[in-house]
Write a protein that holds these residues in place. Structure first.
Motif, PDB file in Angstrom:
ATOM      1  N   UNK A 130     -18.017  -7.409 -15.063  1.00  0.00           N
ATOM      2  CA  UNK A 130     -17.865  -8.934 -15.473  1.00  0.00           C
ATOM      3  C   UNK A 130     -16.723  -8.915 -16.324  1.00  0.00           C
ATOM      4  N   UNK A 131     -15.746 -10.032 -16.217  1.00  0.00           N
ATOM      5  CA  UNK A 131     -14.726 -10.330 -17.195  1.00  0.00           C
ATOM      6  C   UNK A 131     -15.258 -11.287 -18.158  1.00  0.00           C
ATOM      7  N   UNK A 132     -14.835 -10.957 -19.574  1.00  0.00           N
ATOM      8  CA  UNK A 132     -15.184 -11.848 -20.599  1.00  0.00           C
ATOM      9  C   UNK A 132     -14.236 -12.969 -20.754  1.00  0.00           C
ATOM     10  N   UNK A 142     -10.938  -7.472 -21.464  1.00  0.00           N
ATOM     11  CA  UNK A 142     -12.104  -7.170 -21.980  1.00  0.00           C
ATOM     12  C   UNK A 142     -13.274  -7.468 -20.879  1.00  0.00           C
ATOM     13  N   UNK A 143     -14.253  -6.801 -20.589  1.00  0.00           N
ATOM     14  CA  UNK A 143     -15.243  -7.156 -19.673  1.00  0.00           C
ATOM     15  C   UNK A 143     -16.582  -6.565 -20.170  1.00  0.00           C
ATOM     16  N   UNK A 144     -17.496  -6.549 -19.287  1.00  0.00           N
ATOM     17  CA  UNK A 144     -18.818  -6.083 -19.682  1.00  0.00           C
ATOM     18  C   UNK A 144     -19.235  -5.341 -18.218  1.00  0.00           C
ATOM     19  N   UNK A 151     -25.741  -1.510 -18.733  1.00  0.00           N
ATOM     20  CA  UNK A 151     -25.634  -2.793 -18.331  1.00  0.00           C
ATOM     21  C   UNK A 151     -25.480  -3.739 -19.658  1.00  0.00           C
ATOM     22  N   UNK A 152     -24.333  -4.531 -19.395  1.00  0.00           N
ATOM     23  CA  UNK A 152     -24.005  -5.423 -20.465  1.00  0.00           C
ATOM     24  C   UNK A 152     -23.157  -4.821 -21.606  1.00  0.00           C
ATOM     25  N   UNK A 153     -22.961  -3.712 -21.576  1.00  0.00           N
ATOM     26  CA  UNK A 153     -21.952  -2.834 -22.612  1.00  0.00           C
ATOM     27  C   UNK A 153     -20.601  -3.320 -22.337  1.00  0.00           C
ATOM     28  N   UNK A 154     -19.869  -3.882 -23.594  1.00  0.00           N
ATOM     29  CA  UNK A 154     -18.419  -4.432 -23.477  1.00  0.00           C
ATOM     30  C   UNK A 154     -17.427  -3.064 -22.754  1.00  0.00           C
ATOM     31  N   UNK A 155     -16.477  -3.508 -22.084  1.00  0.00           N
ATOM     32  CA  UNK A 155     -15.827  -2.522 -21.338  1.00  0.00           C
ATOM     33  C   UNK A 155     -14.355  -3.012 -21.305  1.00  0.00           C
ATOM     34  N   UNK A 156     -13.585  -2.128 -21.702  1.00  0.00           N
ATOM     35  CA  UNK A 156     -12.051  -2.455 -21.889  1.00  0.00           C
ATOM     36  C   UNK A 156     -11.343  -1.505 -20.591  1.00  0.00           C
TER      37      UNK A 156
END
Length: 181
Positions: A130-132, A142-144, A151-156
Motif C-alpha cells: 500500500x502506498x502512503x 513510502x508504503x507499507x 503486515x503494516x511494516x513501512x516499506x520503501x
C-alpha cells in the motif's frame, strides 16, 4: 530497519559505498550457491547484532562488480546456469529477510532490485504493497506491506538504476524516522 539489495547496477554500488561499513552485511558470494543455509545463518547473526545497536542494515550478495562474476563462477562450478544462480541469490536474500524478521521483528523494510524485492515479499507472505502518499524522494515511495508476516511494516522500494549516491542511505534513515505502524 532492514534493507535487502538485489540490484547490481552501478548506481546501486555507488549508493552502497555511501553506507557506513557497519550498516552493510554481505552474504558470501560463493556460499550463496555452495552452502546457502550457512550463508543465511551468518548473515542473520550479523544483521541481528547490527539492528540490536539501533542501526539500520542493508544485506546483499554483491557490493561491487567483481562479486557478480565471483557468484556466477561459483554457480557455474556447481553446475548452475547464470539464471539458476540468480534464483539462488533471490531465494537466499529472501530467506535472510524472513529469518531476520523471525529473530527481530522488522519495523521497516527497504527493497531494491525487482526480482529480489518480489522474492522477499513472497517469503514474507505479503499480499501487496500500500502506498502512503509520501516519498523519500521523487520516484522512491513510502508504503507499507499488506498482509503476511510483516503486515503494516513501512516499506520503501527503489529501482536499482535510480537515485543519487545517497538514495539507499536516505531511504534507511527515512524509514528510521517514519516508521509509525
Amino acid at each position: 530497519m532492514l534493507g535487502v539489495v538485489g540490484s547490481v547496477a552501478a548506481e546501486t554500488f555507488a549508493q552502497l559505498d555511501r553506507l557506513p561499513d557497519d550498516a552493510v552485511v554481505q552474504v558470501d558470494p560463493e556460499a550463496v550457491v555452495t552452502d546457502a543455509e550457512d550463508a543465511v545463518d551468518r548473515a542473520v547473526e550479523a544483521i541481528a547484532a547490527q539492528i540490536a545497536t539501533g542501526g539500520p542494515v542493508a544485506v546483499m550478495v554483491a557490493t561491487e562488480p567483481t562479486d557478480v562474476s565471483t557468484t556466477r563462477q561459483a554457480g557455474r562450478n556447481a553446475g548452475l546456469t547464470d539464471e539458476e544462480t540468480a534464483a539462488h541469490i533471490e531465494s537466499t536474500l529472501a530467506t535472510v529477510a524472513r529469518a531476520v524478521h523471525e529473530t527481530i521483528a522488522l519495523d521497516g523494510l527497504f527493497l531494491t532490485g525487482g526480482a529480489v524485492a518480489a522474492a522477499t515479499l513472497d517469503a514474507l507472505d505479503a499480499r501487496g504493497v500500500g502506498l502512503a502518499g509520501r516519498a523519500v524522494a521523487a520516484g522512491i515511495p513510502l508504503g507499507h506491506v499488506e498482509g503476511g508476516a510483516v503486515d503494516g511494516v513501512p516499506l520503501v522500494t527503489k529501482a536499482g538504476k535510480f537515485g543519487d549516491e545517497t538514495a539507499i542511505d536516505n531511504s534507511l534513515r527515512f524509514l528510521a524516522t517514519n516508521h509509525d505502524r
